[in-house]
Design a protein around this motif. Structure first.
Motif, short mmCIF file in Angstrom:
data_model
loop_
_atom_site.label_atom_id
_atom_site.label_comp_id
_atom_site.label_asym_id
_atom_site.label_seq_id
_atom_site.Cartn_x
_atom_site.Cartn_y
_atom_site.Cartn_z
N PHE A 1 0.86 -1.17 0.00
CA PHE A 1 0.00 0.00 0.00
C PHE A 1 0.91 1.23 0.00
O PHE A 1 2.12 1.12 0.26
CB PHE A 1 -0.88 0.03 1.25
N GLN B 1 0.89 5.73 0.90
CA GLN B 1 0.18 6.90 1.41
C GLN B 1 0.97 8.15 1.07
O GLN B 1 2.10 8.33 1.55
CB GLN B 1 -0.04 6.80 2.91
N ARG C 1 -4.35 6.19 2.70
CA ARG C 1 -3.54 5.06 2.26
C ARG C 1 -4.31 4.29 1.18
O ARG C 1 -5.51 4.07 1.30
CB ARG C 1 -3.23 4.14 3.45
N GLU C 2 -3.60 3.90 0.12
CA GLU C 2 -4.25 3.22 -0.98
C GLU C 2 -3.51 1.94 -1.37
O GLU C 2 -2.29 1.83 -1.19
CB GLU C 2 -4.33 4.14 -2.22
N PHE C 3 -4.27 1.01 -1.90
CA PHE C 3 -3.73 -0.26 -2.35
C PHE C 3 -2.88 -0.07 -3.60
O PHE C 3 -3.23 0.71 -4.49
CB PHE C 3 -4.90 -1.21 -2.65
N TYR D 1 5.58 3.84 1.29
CA TYR D 1 5.11 2.53 0.84
C TYR D 1 5.15 1.56 2.01
O TYR D 1 6.17 1.42 2.68
CB TYR D 1 5.97 2.03 -0.31
N SER E 1 -7.99 -5.47 -1.74
CA SER E 1 -7.47 -4.11 -1.63
C SER E 1 -7.88 -3.41 -0.34
O SER E 1 -7.59 -2.23 -0.16
CB SER E 1 -7.94 -3.28 -2.82
N MET F 1 -7.71 -2.48 3.49
CA MET F 1 -6.72 -2.47 4.56
C MET F 1 -7.16 -3.36 5.72
O MET F 1 -6.31 -3.97 6.39
CB MET F 1 -6.51 -1.04 5.06
#
Length: 122
Positions: free
Chosen positions: A35, A37, A43-45, A92, A104, A106
């Protein structure tokens, strides 16, 4: 424990290879993911790899540029990042999941590392 490494400063178009070392558990029992941010963003996949590397999955934003892999013998996961863009700048994070309900999400991940900074800038 999960420890990421390999981040740094790179010019646009450059490459980096991130590593994620897992300690205390056998990597083979976990689905693994990266992931990221960016400052001021959620925060993203980014990408995930199944238990035996036969399955990989990518966010559309990195598809064709990033490649995830794992070495269960070394208890390590990798993220090869090519053709980097300024929009890839972020911290990361590596994460481990015993089960995936939504790959995907969290919430599916049981263990997280502290992150490694990637900065893409000229």
């Amino acid at each position: 424990q999960i420890v990421e490494s390999g981040g740094g400063l790179v010019h646009p178009g450059g490459s980096l290879n991130l590593s994620c070392a897992v300690f205390g558990v056998a990597l083979e029992y976990y689905g693994m993911a990266w992931f990221r941010q960016a400052p001021g963003k959620e925060r993203e996949f980014v990408s995930a790899v199944g238990w035996s590397s036969g399955f990989t999955y990518y966010a559309d934003s990195v598809k064709g540029r990033f490649a995830i892999s794992r070495d269960n013998g070394k208890n390590t996961v990798y993220l090869q990042m090519n053709s980097l863009k300024p929009d890839d700048t972020a911290v990361y994070y590596c994460a481990a999941a015993q089960f995936w309900r939504q790959i995907s999400a969290m919430a599916d991940y049981d263990y997280w590392g502290q992150g490694t900074q990637v900065t893409v800038s000229s």
